[in-house]
Design a protein around this motif. Structure first.
Motif, PDB file in Angstrom:
ATOM      1  N   UNK B 232       0.857  -1.184   0.000  1.00 53.29           N
ATOM      2  CA  UNK B 232       0.000   0.000   0.000  1.00 53.29           C
ATOM      3  C   UNK B 232       0.892   1.233   0.000  1.00 53.29           C
ATOM      4  N   UNK B 233       0.593   2.146  -0.893  1.00 52.94           N
ATOM      5  CA  UNK B 233       1.445   3.314  -1.042  1.00 52.94           C
ATOM      6  C   UNK B 233       0.777   4.566  -0.472  1.00 52.94           C
ATOM      7  N   UNK B 234      -0.529   4.654  -0.672  1.00 51.03           N
ATOM      8  CA  UNK B 234      -1.224   5.865  -0.256  1.00 51.03           C
ATOM      9  C   UNK B 234      -2.676   5.533   0.036  1.00 51.03           C
ATOM     10  N   UNK B 235      -3.234   6.205   1.049  1.00 52.85           N
ATOM     11  CA  UNK B 235      -4.634   5.982   1.387  1.00 52.85           C
ATOM     12  C   UNK B 235      -5.317   7.327   1.514  1.00 52.85           C
ATOM     13  N   UNK B 243      -9.799   5.409  -1.005  1.00 50.66           N
ATOM     14  CA  UNK B 243      -9.078   5.358  -2.277  1.00 50.66           C
ATOM     15  C   UNK B 243      -7.658   4.924  -1.956  1.00 50.66           C
ATOM     16  N   UNK B 244      -7.310   3.722  -2.361  1.00 49.99           N
ATOM     17  CA  UNK B 244      -6.009   3.170  -1.977  1.00 49.99           C
ATOM     18  C   UNK B 244      -5.137   3.020  -3.223  1.00 49.99           C
ATOM     19  N   UNK B 245      -3.924   3.545  -3.097  1.00 47.58           N
ATOM     20  CA  UNK B 245      -2.969   3.362  -4.187  1.00 47.58           C
ATOM     21  C   UNK B 245      -2.021   2.230  -3.816  1.00 47.58           C
ATOM     22  N   UNK B 246      -1.913   1.251  -4.707  1.00 51.47           N
ATOM     23  CA  UNK B 246      -1.072   0.088  -4.462  1.00 51.47           C
ATOM     24  C   UNK B 246       0.144   0.173  -5.371  1.00 51.47           C
ATOM     25  N   UNK B 247       1.302  -0.076  -4.812  1.00 53.52           N
ATOM     26  CA  UNK B 247       2.489  -0.193  -5.668  1.00 53.52           C
ATOM     27  C   UNK B 247       2.706  -1.672  -5.987  1.00 53.52           C
ATOM     28  N   UNK B 248       2.537  -2.008  -7.257  1.00 57.72           N
ATOM     29  CA  UNK B 248       2.840  -3.379  -7.704  1.00 57.72           C
ATOM     30  C   UNK B 248       4.279  -3.366  -8.167  1.00 57.72           C
ATOM     31  N   UNK B 249       5.114  -4.016  -7.379  1.00 56.01           N
ATOM     32  CA  UNK B 249       6.534  -4.012  -7.731  1.00 56.01           C
ATOM     33  C   UNK B 249       6.746  -4.858  -8.983  1.00 56.01           C
ATOM     34  N   UNK B 250       7.651  -4.387  -9.802  1.00 54.27           N
ATOM     35  CA  UNK B 250       7.934  -5.123 -11.033  1.00 54.27           C
ATOM     36  C   UNK B 250       8.497  -6.482 -10.668  1.00 54.27           C
TER      37      UNK B 250
END
Ligand SMILES: Cc1cc2nc3c(=O)[nH]c(=O)nc-3n(C[C@H](O)[C@H](O)[C@H](O)COP(=O)(O)OP(=O)(O)OC[C@H]3O[C@@H](n4cnc5c(N)ncnc54)[C@H](O)[C@@H]3O)c2cc1C
Ligand code: SF4
Ligand code: SF4
Ligand code: FES
Lengths: 149, 679
Positions: B232-235, B243-250
């Motif tokens: 989780x990067x930002x809420x 509204x949740x921003x997820x960082x999907x790591x490469x």
């Protein structure tokens, strides 16, 4: 310590945030941790709500001390209200000095919802310091400047 | 002087008539507070039109008193002096509403948690404090206004952060209840710690055998959108609408779906593993606690879900050999970038688990200095048939089978030295008994020695398990291990302890030592909890809303807890809490709407100088400046405002009205305390 006037009991106002310090104070109760009964607490949602006016009003009303207590830095339920409050406390402390009040009469602390024992310790501390300082000059009954207010 | 009514109140409210109700709470309050003195005092207060007391105000008859007297006496506000508003404010608001008043015309005086319980031996002090508390509450109640909570729709989706056994169970429950569920896992596979375990106490079923079917269920459940390698990067937002921003790591590897999206027909990782033999880079596998190798392109273990390879960018040399080996599937993309994904969910469950305390910090036990001192998790991998040694327990120093094995329980737990953890890690006693059993079962003639403080076998069938292991021949020595020394030649270990039952110091030579290390919350848990505004306890475990009555909730509405992130928990407890959290998290979603507390800010436009100082103060960007009637004034976006009051605490002109915590209301409380209410 100077001798305090007979019959004087410290009158201390605490303004505390709902999420951490109020919860911490409740926890001290649940755990039956005993502390002196000289503080009266008012609940606000966040210490960010604490207007310098509230503190000045309390002192001109004759409070002997004011305690503002919130969440630890980084733990504020609204992210940064406590930083803003802490900054304001410096301002208020300098105001207090200007009107001749010892700025130890105003204190900001950080007590989390899990720190019941710390809350009790904070209250003990604040009461001790207030007793050391004696009645506020603006104390309506015991202060040197009581006629002024 | 500040405005005494809010900008939206049109008529001046009628003269306040406040009812005061004092609760005995059995003897909880009445034991330290003189109720009749307080009641007599309350009658003398300005605006008080009715005073009553009752054994238990929260009971049905207690609430009935409020409802009746509001109607009979024409009250405009209610004060209950009882326990904490954090406990019963909702109860009494309902009673106030039942009596025909707006529920926000209620104020509570806390004379229990913050009075009778903390001044138990000072009846006079407690009684005076209770009088003051009521005077302060009456002053506020006299100025309270009608407020109307807003109903907002709840997004029909949930998020679970962490896919250990707790997070998986929570996600399955939500998904099976028809809720779209995003399951966010930082590792390349789901499963968590449980997938590292060999067997599970007290039934001794094989951990993978009971976990894998669940993992597969999660992987193919249509309502679960699984995101591995993700954090989780930002809420932003609040219950109903996070509204949740997820960082999907490469990961460097495309799933068949992702490949299709890129127009690669029939491509994507099939889990064949053809890339592995060609990869020139070898690193320790963290899943095997570093005791087995893996390549730069890897999976943790054969049962991973999803079955997709992952590239470890820290060690990858980008030689491209794997791309070649992968061939037509075109699954590998060495230039893959992290991706930010935004999702909207109604509720969130945190299930981020635990890690082992770095037990090398307890230097006296020599972990990382002495080869044959290992941790309990390393033991799990060594005894596991699918582990690095095929289930043969061997000494790291020479590969021989240890015959005398010492277990140090409470290693770093219940430790007040400042280096360890003061709490009990709860599952180490039980898994050490399990380990003792495994040794006796697998290595004929081997003897486990358990150094313990006391055996905590509290669960169902746990005590019986303890007796069983005693009967099987494990040796129990009650005492803390003070020191471990290695014989540099044999690499055997000398364990020093005091046998507190015999009352004498002892020394024991063993072939191997297993440290049942304390557990702790992870750094990442700490980061994640802050994004969701969730508190933690002194030890860093995530804090529940109430330890007894709301163990799955948090103080952030719409965010719940499951599993060991809330405190050490074994699998049955973690799963039970997960089911509780899933049920709690599904309630607002199924209800479809939630009420938000109407504590938002309002602008008193006549007073606003348009300076804009407040705009930058708001952590939620709820404020802006607008032109109105030829002037610049501040405007509040109510849906964004969370009601912290930071703007209201600052406005130099007193132009911000904080609902329910308005400046005149707070000043009235201060005056009431210090000068008795009259100005
Ligand atoms: C040696 C040992 C033996 C044990 N034996 C037993 C036993 O026999 N029986 C038993 O009942 N219990 C046993 N346990 C306890 C068991 O491991 C736990 O009860 C269980 O793992 C708890 O599950 P969990 O889902 O809460 O946490 P975890 O298993 O820790 O799972 C948490 C998951 O969340 C992920 N995660 C963490 N932070 C984030 C983040 N911020 N964002 C995204 N993902 C994140 C992690 O990668 C992990 O997958 C043992 C424990 C140990 C150490
Ligand atoms: S590109 Fe990286 S992952 Fe692929 S084979 Fe080379 S080192 Fe291994
Ligand atoms: S009260 Fe003020 S500062 Fe706090 S969220 Fe609302 S508008 Fe922003
Ligand atoms: S909520 Fe506690 S200080 Fe902000």
């Amino acid at each position: 310590m100077a001798e305090n006037p007979e019959g004087w009991q410290p009158r201390i106002l605490a303004i505390i945030c709902n999420w951490c310090s109020y919860a911490g104070a409740d926890l001290a109760g649940g755990a039956r941790i005993q502390y002196p009964p000289d503080v009266r607490a008012i609940r606000v949602m966040c210490t960010g709500r604490v207007d310098p006016l509230f503190i000045m009003k309390a002192f001109t009303d004759g409070a002997d001390s004011v305690l503002v207590s919130g969440c630890h830095f980084g733990d504020c339920h609204y992210l940064e209200g406590n930083y803003k409050a802490a900054k304001r406390m410096f301002l208020v402390k300098s105001l207090l000095k200007n009107i001749g009040l010892d700025d130890r009469r105003l204190r900001m602390t950080f007590v989390s919802a899990s720190e019941g024992a710390k809350w009790a310790k904070v209250i003990e501390d604040v009461v001790n310091v207030t007793r050391e300082l004696g009645p506020s000059p603006f104390n309506r009954e015991f202060g040197e400047l009581k006629e002024l207010v | 002087m500040a405005e005494a009514v809010s900008p939206t109140t049109s008529e001046k409210s009628k003269a306040p008539r406040i009812g005061v109700y004092i609760c005995h709470c059995g003897t909880n309050i009445a034991g330290s507070v003189d109720i009749s003195a307080v009641e007599e005092y309350a009658r003398t207060l300005p605006n008080v039109a009715h005073v009553d007391n009752y054994q238990y105000m929260c009971s049905t008859p207690g609430q009935g008193k409020i409802e009746e007297s509001i109607k009979e006496k024409g009250l405009t506000g209610v004060v209950v002096a009882a326990c904490s508003p954090r406990l019963h404010e909702p109860t009494f608001r309902t009673a106030t509403k039942e009596g025909g008043l707006n529920p926000f015309r209620f104020e509570m005086a806390n004379i229990r948690e913050q009075n009778s319980w903390v001044h138990m031996h000072d009846r006079e002090g407690a009684t005076e404090k209770a009088k003051d508390a009521i005077r302060i509450a009456v002053a506020k109640a006299s100025l309270l206004e009608d407020l109307y909570p807003k109903s907002v729709p709840v997004e029909h989706a949930a998020m679970v952060v962490g896919a250990g056994v707790a997070g998986m169970q929570a996600a399955l429950d939500l998904a099976n209840a028809g809720i779209k569920t995003y399951l966010i896992e930082k590792a390349p596979t789901i499963g968590g710690r449980m997938s590292q375990l060999d067997k599970t106490f007290p039934t001794l079923d094989c951990s993978q055998c009971i976990l894998t079917p669940k993992m597969v269920d999660v992987g193919r459940n249509e309502n679960i959108e699984l995101m591995v390698n993700s954090e989780v990067e930002e809420v932003e937002g609040y219950i109903g609408n996070f509204d949740v921003t997820i960082r999907r790591k490469a990961s460097g590897v495309l799933s068949p779906k992702e490949a299709e999206a890129r127009g690669i027909v029939g491509g994507g990782c099939t889990g064949c593993g053809d890339c592995v033999p060609v990869c020139p880079v070898t690193k320790p596998n963290p899943f095997e606690m570093g005791m087995a190798p893996r390549k730069a392109i890897y999976i943790y273990h054969p049962q991973v879900v999803p079955l997709l390879y992952t590239i470890d960018w820290d060690s990858c040399v980008k030689c491209g050999l794997c791309v070649e080996a992968c061939g037509e599937k075109k699954a590998i993309d060495l230039e893959m970038q992290d991706e930010l994904v935004k999702v909207k969910v109604g509720t969130v469950i945190l299930a981020t688990g635990y890690e082992l305390f770095p037990i090398e910090n307890k230097e006296e036990w020599g972990y990382k200095r002495y080869e044959n001192v290992i941790t309990s998790l390393e033991f799990e991998r060594l005894i596991c048939a699918s582990g690095p040694t095929g289930g043969h327990l061997v000494r790291p120093s020479d590969g021989t089978t240890p015959m005398r094995i010492a277990f140090v329980l409470c290693a770093g737990s219940r430790d007040n030295t400042g280096i360890g953890k003061p709490y009990c890690s709860r599952f180490c006693c039980m898994y050490s008994l399990k380990h003792a059993h495994q040794i006796i079962e697998k290595i004929p003639g081997a003897v486990p020695y358990l150094f313990y403080m006391d055996i905590r076998s509290f669960g169902k069938a746990y005590e019986e398990f303890y007796y069983r292991i005693q009967d099987e021949g494990a040796k129990f020595i009650r005492g803390r291990v003070s020191n471990i020394q290695e014989d540099p030649k044999t690499k055997n270990l000398y364990v020093y302890a005091e046998d507190t039952l015999l009352g004498r110091p002892m020394e024991l030579e063993v072939d191997m030592v297993v440290l049942a290390a304390a557990v702790q919350p992870t750094d990442l848990t700490n980061k994640t909890r802050k994004l969701f505004g969730v508190s933690c306890s002194q030890d860093g475990w995530l804090l529940e809303a109430h330890p007894k009555l709301n163990p799955c909730g948090t103080t952030t509405a719409g965010v719940y807890l499951a599993g060991a992130c809330q405190g050490p928990k074994d699998i049955p407890d973690a799963v039970a809490q997960a089911e509780g959290a899933a049920s709690a998290a599904s309630i607002p979603i199924h209800k479809g709407e939630v009420e938000l507390e109407p504590y938002y800010a309002m602008c008193i436009e006549e007073k606003c100088a348009g300076c804009g100082m407040c705009v930058n103060l708001c952590p939620y960007s709820a404020l802006s400046l607008v032109e109105k009637d030829g002037r610049t004034v501040m405007q509040v976006t109510e849906a964004k405002c969370k009601g912290c009051g930071t703007c209201g605490g600052f406005c130099p002109g007193g132009a911000i009205w904080m609902n329910h915590f308005a400046t005149p209301q707070i000043l009235a409380q201060i005056d009431a305390f210090l000068i008795g209410g009259e100005q």
